[in-house]
Design a protein around this motif. Structure first.
Motif, mmCIF file in Angstrom:
data_model
loop_
_atom_site.group_PDB
_atom_site.id
_atom_site.type_symbol
_atom_site.label_atom_id
_atom_site.label_comp_id
_atom_site.label_asym_id
_atom_site.label_seq_id
_atom_site.Cartn_x
_atom_site.Cartn_y
_atom_site.Cartn_z
ATOM 1 N N GLN A 1 23.224 76.167 18.583
ATOM 2 C CA GLN A 1 22.455 77.212 19.238
ATOM 3 C C GLN A 1 22.323 77.749 20.448
ATOM 4 O O GLN A 1 21.037 78.963 20.212
ATOM 5 C CB GLN A 1 21.556 77.916 17.836
ATOM 6 N N GLY A 2 21.525 76.559 21.200
ATOM 7 C CA GLY A 2 20.465 76.413 22.384
ATOM 8 C C GLY A 2 21.306 76.435 23.561
ATOM 9 O O GLY A 2 22.502 76.967 23.280
ATOM 10 N N ILE A 3 20.623 75.379 23.830
ATOM 11 C CA ILE A 3 21.188 75.824 25.334
ATOM 12 C C ILE A 3 20.820 74.485 26.051
ATOM 13 O O ILE A 3 20.217 73.881 25.739
ATOM 14 C CB ILE A 3 20.646 77.060 26.672
ATOM 15 N N LYS A 4 21.928 74.067 27.213
ATOM 16 C CA LYS A 4 21.361 72.980 27.901
ATOM 17 C C LYS A 4 20.209 72.904 28.318
ATOM 18 O O LYS A 4 19.376 72.394 28.646
ATOM 19 C CB LYS A 4 22.641 72.267 28.643
ATOM 20 N N THR A 5 20.835 74.003 30.341
ATOM 21 C CA THR A 5 19.922 73.849 30.484
ATOM 22 C C THR A 5 18.941 75.307 31.120
ATOM 23 O O THR A 5 19.994 76.208 31.414
ATOM 24 C CB THR A 5 19.606 73.984 32.449
ATOM 25 N N LEU A 6 17.531 75.401 31.351
ATOM 26 C CA LEU A 6 17.069 76.484 31.237
ATOM 27 C C LEU A 6 16.454 76.549 32.998
ATOM 28 O O LEU A 6 15.959 75.732 33.151
ATOM 29 C CB LEU A 6 15.943 76.584 30.639
ATOM 30 N N VAL A 7 16.965 77.311 33.411
ATOM 31 C CA VAL A 7 16.132 76.795 35.021
ATOM 32 C C VAL A 7 14.849 78.576 34.740
ATOM 33 O O VAL A 7 15.258 79.708 34.433
ATOM 34 C CB VAL A 7 16.823 77.925 35.931
ATOM 35 N N ILE B 1 13.936 73.344 34.281
ATOM 36 C CA ILE B 1 13.578 73.196 35.600
ATOM 37 C C ILE B 1 12.761 74.203 35.789
ATOM 38 O O ILE B 1 13.362 75.697 35.648
ATOM 39 C CB ILE B 1 15.140 73.572 35.990
ATOM 40 N N GLY B 2 11.667 74.917 36.711
ATOM 41 C CA GLY B 2 10.654 75.297 36.806
ATOM 42 C C GLY B 2 11.031 75.565 38.103
ATOM 43 O O GLY B 2 10.912 74.564 39.164
ATOM 44 N N VAL B 3 10.726 77.269 38.398
ATOM 45 C CA VAL B 3 11.212 76.908 39.776
ATOM 46 C C VAL B 3 10.309 78.541 40.235
ATOM 47 O O VAL B 3 9.467 78.867 39.441
ATOM 48 C CB VAL B 3 12.386 77.801 40.073
ATOM 49 N N GLY B 4 8.996 77.878 41.746
ATOM 50 C CA GLY B 4 8.236 79.297 42.042
ATOM 51 C C GLY B 4 7.754 78.736 43.190
ATOM 52 O O GLY B 4 8.167 78.212 43.565
ATOM 53 N N ARG B 5 6.880 79.765 43.486
ATOM 54 C CA ARG B 5 6.488 79.714 45.176
ATOM 55 C C ARG B 5 5.447 78.827 45.541
ATOM 56 O O ARG B 5 4.918 78.264 46.428
ATOM 57 C CB ARG B 5 6.374 80.882 45.471
ATOM 58 N N GLY C 1 3.197 68.907 31.290
ATOM 59 C CA GLY C 1 5.243 68.664 30.151
ATOM 60 C C GLY C 1 5.483 70.712 29.935
ATOM 61 O O GLY C 1 6.149 70.881 28.876
ATOM 62 N N VAL C 2 5.100 71.326 30.450
ATOM 63 C CA VAL C 2 5.592 73.143 30.688
ATOM 64 C C VAL C 2 7.130 72.765 30.497
ATOM 65 O O VAL C 2 8.004 73.940 29.839
ATOM 66 C CB VAL C 2 5.116 73.929 31.324
ATOM 67 N N VAL C 3 7.474 72.381 32.197
ATOM 68 C CA VAL C 3 8.877 71.993 32.460
ATOM 69 C C VAL C 3 8.734 70.470 32.819
ATOM 70 O O VAL C 3 8.486 69.778 33.026
ATOM 71 C CB VAL C 3 8.927 72.654 33.925
#
Lengths: 294, 294
Positions: free
Chosen positions: B3-9, B34-38, B50-52
């Motif tokens: 029901q879910g997903i493998k990789t969330l960005v 995967i966390g993306v940010g400036r 442990g958020v990402v």
């Protein structure tokens, strides 16, 4: 009872008057509290709850026994109450109030008690709540709260000092300023926001899609509009009593809002961010101070 | 992972994006985030907390591994982000967002991802806070909160359903409406109050007696102005993104305030009390419903 009083008459036994009575009883600074009010049911509840020791619906009679009278009703009722007690008020009795505006109360004292101005101490405890009635009375309401005294030129130092001491015994910090200074400050930080919040909720409630709007309103809406749940009669009285200062604040606010709208219409993101930045910095700094004060 | 997903960005690992990641991890509906940010410092903190599970500052590269991309940045950054990911985004990847406005996000999807609109799901979780950054991310933020999905005509039912299911797994209640309907409602119940609060605090901060005003501001001021502590950049973006609807609300509000001021100037206590009464009744009814919903 050396520092306190024997008999306190509280006119309007609600959150403000009732909590004052409770705090003074606990501090041992009042021997007997007589509650006076329009609604017998509320007075009887105050008696049951131990907020007052006796009740009366005859203010002219009740004040004959008073060392101090606290008017804790909406400001709009105070003129009639002062008129009703003027003839029977003993010469030594101190008269104070808890109204949210002060210039109008000063004028009422001058009108109705011209020979007792030395015993009149206009006051304003800063302890808001949207609760009301005797059931709202609580110990500790005034802990670390501010109380403004706005004595007349004629007010005796002994009367001011007794009222000040009693509020301090409730845990409050007492500040003294003129009625005009008081009214300008409170128009800005209290009365204006109430009008803004009332106008806002009234506008949303009148929308065609009001139900959907209310459905999606969340915590920001909740906090911004909390004061729109305040007592309409009380706020009508405050608005009218402080009309001049409040109209001036409304002029300034409508002009400020017009400037913000012009920035938005022009798509001026830098200008908008400057206003938001200034506001945020001021709000954050204020909140840190406010939380430290408790 | 059925029901879910493998990789969330998650692009923008703050309160909104971080709390979404935490809730899905706990629900077992995402394998890798995967966390993306400036800001590298914020990403590293997100990793420590442990958020990402991984971090990246190269969005074009990060999205190549994504089954879903959540844009959880201020709306003003989304155009550049979508442009940066457009060439490398896999065809199957769902792109959703958490922006506070929807018509502008719809327009950005159309501009930057014209061949992948079937996989684009504009969304808005209603969970405000004046906290920000990875440290603000928390389990349970979306429990009983509303999330609005504003799918395009082209959005595939499977993409909408997956996004809906993930938000429901976070504890949220999903509502579907058009971007225009969304923007009108939120201009009224969220964006307008923010502008009113910012304008108000900015005005008080600019007064000659600002220090004294802030000294006597109390709990009513505190709640009314809480949202003026919100992020200036975010609210500049929201204001500009929803400019048309917000200008219309500002017109209505300024007119309403003008009517209220006229009542006050005329000393029309009955008229004032009517406005206050309507507002109070609506606020009390709203609050009872809101508290029941939790």
């Amino acid at each position: 009872m050396q520092q306190g009083i024997k008999t306190l008459v509280v006119v309007g036994v609600g959150l403000i008057g009732g909590s004052f009575a409770l705090a003074l009883k606990r501090a041992g600074l009042v021997e007997r509290v007589i509650g006076v009010g329009r609604t017998l049911e509320n007075l009887q509840r105050a008696l049951q709850l131990g907020v007052v020791d006796e009740i009366s619906q005859d203010i002219a009679d009740a004040v004959t026994q008073a060392d101090m009278v606290l008017l804790a009703t909406p400001v709009g009722q105070m003129g009639a109450l002062l008129a009703a007690m003027a003839d029977t008020l003993p010469a030594h009795t101190i008269v104070t109030d808890a109204g949210s505006t002060k210039s109008d109360v000063v004028a009422l004292f001058r009108q109705h008690l011209p020979r007792q101005l030395a015993r009149c101490v206009p006051a304003h405890p800063i302890a808001g709540s949207d609760l009301s009635g005797a059931v709202a009375a609580q110990y500790g309401l005034y802990e670390n709260r501010k109380v403004v005294l706005a004595p007349l030129a004629e007010t005796g130092a002994d009367a001011s000092e007794l009222v000040s001491r009693l509020w301090q015994a409730c845990g409050a910090k007492v500040h003294v300023m003129s009625a005009a200074e008081h009214d300008a400050v409170f128009a800005a930080v209290s009365h204006l926001p109430h009008l803004l919040a009332f106008a806002y909720v009234d506008m949303i409630a009148g929308k065609d899609d009001a139900a959907r709007c209310f459905d999606f309103a969340a915590t920001g809406f909740r906090d911004f509009t909390r004061i729109a749940g305040s007592h309409p009669e009380m706020w009508r009285d405050i608005s009218l009593a402080n009309r001049a200062a409040l109209l001036s604040e409304l002029d300034d606010y409508r002009a400020a809002l017009g400037r913000l709208q012009a920035l938005l219409a022009a798509g001026d993101g830098t200008g908008l961010a400057e206003v938001f930045d200034t506001a945020r910095a001021a709000r954050v700094a204020w909140n840190q101070r406010f939380m430290r004060q408790g």
